[in-house]
Design a protein around this motif. Structure first.
Motif, short mmCIF file in Angstrom:
data_model
loop_
_atom_site.label_atom_id
_atom_site.label_comp_id
_atom_site.label_asym_id
_atom_site.label_seq_id
_atom_site.Cartn_x
_atom_site.Cartn_y
_atom_site.Cartn_z
N THR A 105 0.86 -1.63 0.06
CA THR A 105 -0.11 -0.06 -0.27
C THR A 105 0.95 1.18 -0.01
N SER A 106 1.76 0.87 0.58
CA SER A 106 3.06 2.06 0.72
C SER A 106 3.18 2.63 -0.77
N LEU A 107 3.90 1.39 -1.23
CA LEU A 107 4.49 1.49 -3.00
C LEU A 107 3.24 1.88 -3.68
N ILE A 108 2.11 1.69 -3.97
CA ILE A 108 1.16 2.22 -4.14
C ILE A 108 0.60 4.25 -4.16
N GLN A 109 1.11 4.04 -2.76
CA GLN A 109 0.51 5.64 -2.65
C GLN A 109 2.11 6.44 -3.18
N SER A 110 2.82 6.04 -2.66
CA SER A 110 4.13 6.22 -3.47
C SER A 110 3.97 7.03 -5.00
N GLY A 111 3.39 6.32 -5.58
CA GLY A 111 2.88 6.26 -6.88
C GLY A 111 1.84 7.78 -7.12
N VAL A 112 1.02 8.07 -5.81
CA VAL A 112 0.19 9.27 -6.22
C VAL A 112 0.79 10.24 -5.62
N ASP A 113 2.05 10.51 -4.74
CA ASP A 113 3.13 10.60 -4.41
C ASP A 113 3.41 11.62 -5.70
N GLU A 114 4.21 10.84 -6.52
CA GLU A 114 4.87 10.95 -7.62
C GLU A 114 3.71 11.74 -8.39
N GLY A 115 2.78 11.65 -8.97
CA GLY A 115 2.12 11.92 -10.10
C GLY A 115 1.59 10.41 -11.12
N ALA A 116 1.66 9.89 -10.17
CA ALA A 116 0.71 9.36 -11.13
C ALA A 116 -0.74 8.87 -10.98
N THR A 117 -1.23 8.76 -11.73
CA THR A 117 -3.22 8.17 -11.65
C THR A 117 -3.36 6.63 -10.96
N VAL A 118 -4.52 6.38 -9.83
CA VAL A 118 -4.58 5.58 -9.18
C VAL A 118 -5.90 5.20 -9.76
N LEU A 119 -5.98 4.53 -11.20
CA LEU A 119 -7.32 4.30 -12.55
C LEU A 119 -8.34 3.43 -11.00
#
Ligand code: NAD
Length: 519
Positions: free
Chosen positions: A355-369
């Protein structure tokens, strides 16, 4: 209805119900042909990942117990290495049948301790069974070479021989398949084997040990110890151990490779992965999306060959909404529940990491579809569940791309051309597996020739090679020079002796000493 109790591990007869009514059952050590209770004062709890209930305990074997196991291997080696190859073959012929006969029981143990669905757990056993079956071809696999008449009356021939005591250190994600990559190939070559299963999922390995004993393997040919770092260090350092097979994370694998090699042992170390599925716009869309989703989220993404990264090339980027819809349709549930597609992760720690790796994506500008972080599974509220997650707009500099996630998370990148996709794959630190989806033969050929990856699928999402081939890997996915199973596996577990012999006729006897180098 109590079977196998007190023998090697307390086998649950039905999911979730152990044969013990009182205290938490314990996993035994397997030393010199006996399933014995450890005298250790240090024990680890094993949890059902769907509930986090403690289901059994596993010891950290004491130094004396580990020494006893290694000594047992050493003693047995003298007899086993001289046991006829036909006898060894017969044992493995019986063994593969016993695995088949017990496939459901083995799968139940996997689901209970590891969490994957029962159908997937049967697949885990089946892919290991194939290696045990392959071991039955040892009479062909171990043939040496001959070259007659290299000079007058002189012939040269080689024997392929065992090397001694070998050891295996296994990960949690394939409790049957990976131990079965190890000890059957090692033992059938005439070596004895010291195995350390993952301390998180030892139950299935213990039943596999019971079955090899039932198949006729003599005492001491397989010994099993449990534990963590101390057991690993013991294996890396014990002078009788000649070769180490490791599968697991980079942190452990690089350490074991270095420590084992420094001590003069052969080491083969299969490690982490970030496998890319390259989707060409000419691919069969229906097939590709189904394969991609299956390979990304099956086993909750806890496969070293999971397709955890998709690269959508050109117009294939428009397939993203459909890919998300398919991922959404997967059912998250405990592995023993009918219809479950995605089971829990191995531990709360693994869930936090994912879950923290998913959050890192959000924080770095990716989109969680599609976000599986808050998934709730009725009746299993304490399980380590993460639902299928799809992250798009991912770039190669993001943490969620660079690190192995090992969860049900698909990160999606886009590329304008095949060349760009190949370049992405080759710049990633890992080279374990990959797949290309295309209907163009030239595209497939270019891809297979230009990517620096061990296992490549063409319209095959998880191209784990059958055991007549070898499971390879490049860059940070592998250390060593000889791979698991297939011809390379035989090479790893054997050494060559070369005999040059001359039988001269009486009248060709030398009349004086030959002091020059023979030519
Ligand atoms: P892990 O490295 O945590 O554990 C593997 C084994 O090493 C265990 O027996 C464990 O006791 C031991 N170990 C763990 N940490 C150690 C350390 N710091 N020092 C020494 N020993 C240590 O791996 P895991 O979490 O059980 O398995 C998942 C990993 O395995 C993933 O990275 C996955 O990609 C990899 N894997 C690779 C392959 C392959 O063939 N390339 C196959 C399956 C799994």
């Amino acid at each position: 209805e109590v079977s196998n109790c007190n023998l090697f591990v307390q086998v649950p007869l039905r999911m979730g119900r152990m044969c013990y009514s009182s205290s938490v059952p314990t996993t035994k050590l397997f030393i010199d042909g006996k399933f014995v209770e450890s005298k250790s004062s240090e024990w680890l709890d094993i949890h059902n990942p769907a509930t986090n209930e403690v289901i059994s305990r596993v010891p950290k074997a004491t130094h004396e117990e580990m020494l006893a196991a290694a000594d047992s291997c050493s003693r047995a080696y003298h007899i086993w290495s001289e046991t006829s190859i036909l006898t060894r073959q017969q044992i493995f012929l019986r063994y593969q049948q016993l695995i088949k006969d017990n496939i459901k029981e083995l799968a139940k143990l996997i689901t209970l301790e590891q969490g994957k669905t029962l159908a997937d757990a049967e697949g885990d056993v089946f892919r290991g069974l194939q290696v045990a079956e392959h071991a039955c071809s040892i009479t062909s696999l171990m043939l040496g070479e001959t070259l007659p008449s290299i000079t007058k009356d002189m012939d040269t021939y080689t024997f392929r021989l065992p090397i001694g005591v070998c050891a295996g250190i296994a990960p949690f994600n394939f409790p049957a398949m990976i131990p079965l990559w190890m000890f059957p190939m090692g033992m059938v070559c005439g070596n004895t084997y010291l195995l350390k299963p993952s301390e998180r999922v030892p139950g299935c390995t213990m039943l596999l040990a019971k079955l090899i004993q039932d198949a006729g393997a003599p005492d001491g040919t397989l010994n099993i110890i449990h534990g963590q770092h101390a057991a690993v260090n013991f294996i890396c350092d014990h002078p009788a151990i000649k070769a180490i097979s490791f599968v697991g994370s980079n942190q452990a694998g690089e350490y074991i490779y270095e420590r084992g090699s420094k001590n003069g042992k052969r080491v083969q170390s299969n490690m982490g992965a970030k496998n890319h599925g390259v989707v060409m716009p000419d691919a069969n869309k229906e097939n590709t999306l189904n394969q991609l989703v299956g390979a990304a989220f099956g086993a909750a993404g806890q496969r070293c060959m999971a397709l955890s990264t998709a690269i959508l090339v050109g117009e294939a980027r428009n397939w993203l909404p459909e890919l998300v819809e398919r991922a959404k349709s997967l059912r998250v549930n405990a592995g023993d529940q009918p219809g479950a597609d995605v089971g829990p992760l191995i531990s709360p720690l693994a869930k936090d990491r994912v879950t923290s790796l998913i959050q890192s994506g959000v924080d770095e500008g990716a989109t969680v579809l599609l976000d599986g972080r808050n998934v709730k599974v009725k009746g299993y509220e304490n399980g380590n569940f993460v639902g299928p997650t799809v992250i798009s707009n991912v770039t190669p500099d993001m943490k969620c791309y660079k690190e192995e996630i090992f969860g049900p998370v698909l990160v999606v990148l886009e590329a304008d051309s095949l060349d760009e996709a190949i370049s992405l794959v080759n710049k990633n630190q890992y080279g374990n597996g990959t797949a290309i989806f295309t209907t163009n033969g030239a595209t497939a050929r270019k891809y297979t020739h230009e990517v620096d990856v061990g296992q490549i699928g063409v319209n095959v999402p998880i191209p784990v090679p059958l055991p007549m081939f070898s499971f390879t890997g490049s860059r940070n996915s592998f250390r060593g020079d000889t791979n698991f199973y297939g011809k390379q596996g035989i090479q790893f577990y054997t050494q060559i002796k070369t005999v040059t012999s001359q039988w001269k006729a009486e009248d060709a006897t030398l009349k004086s000493p030959a002091v020059t180098m023979p030519t």
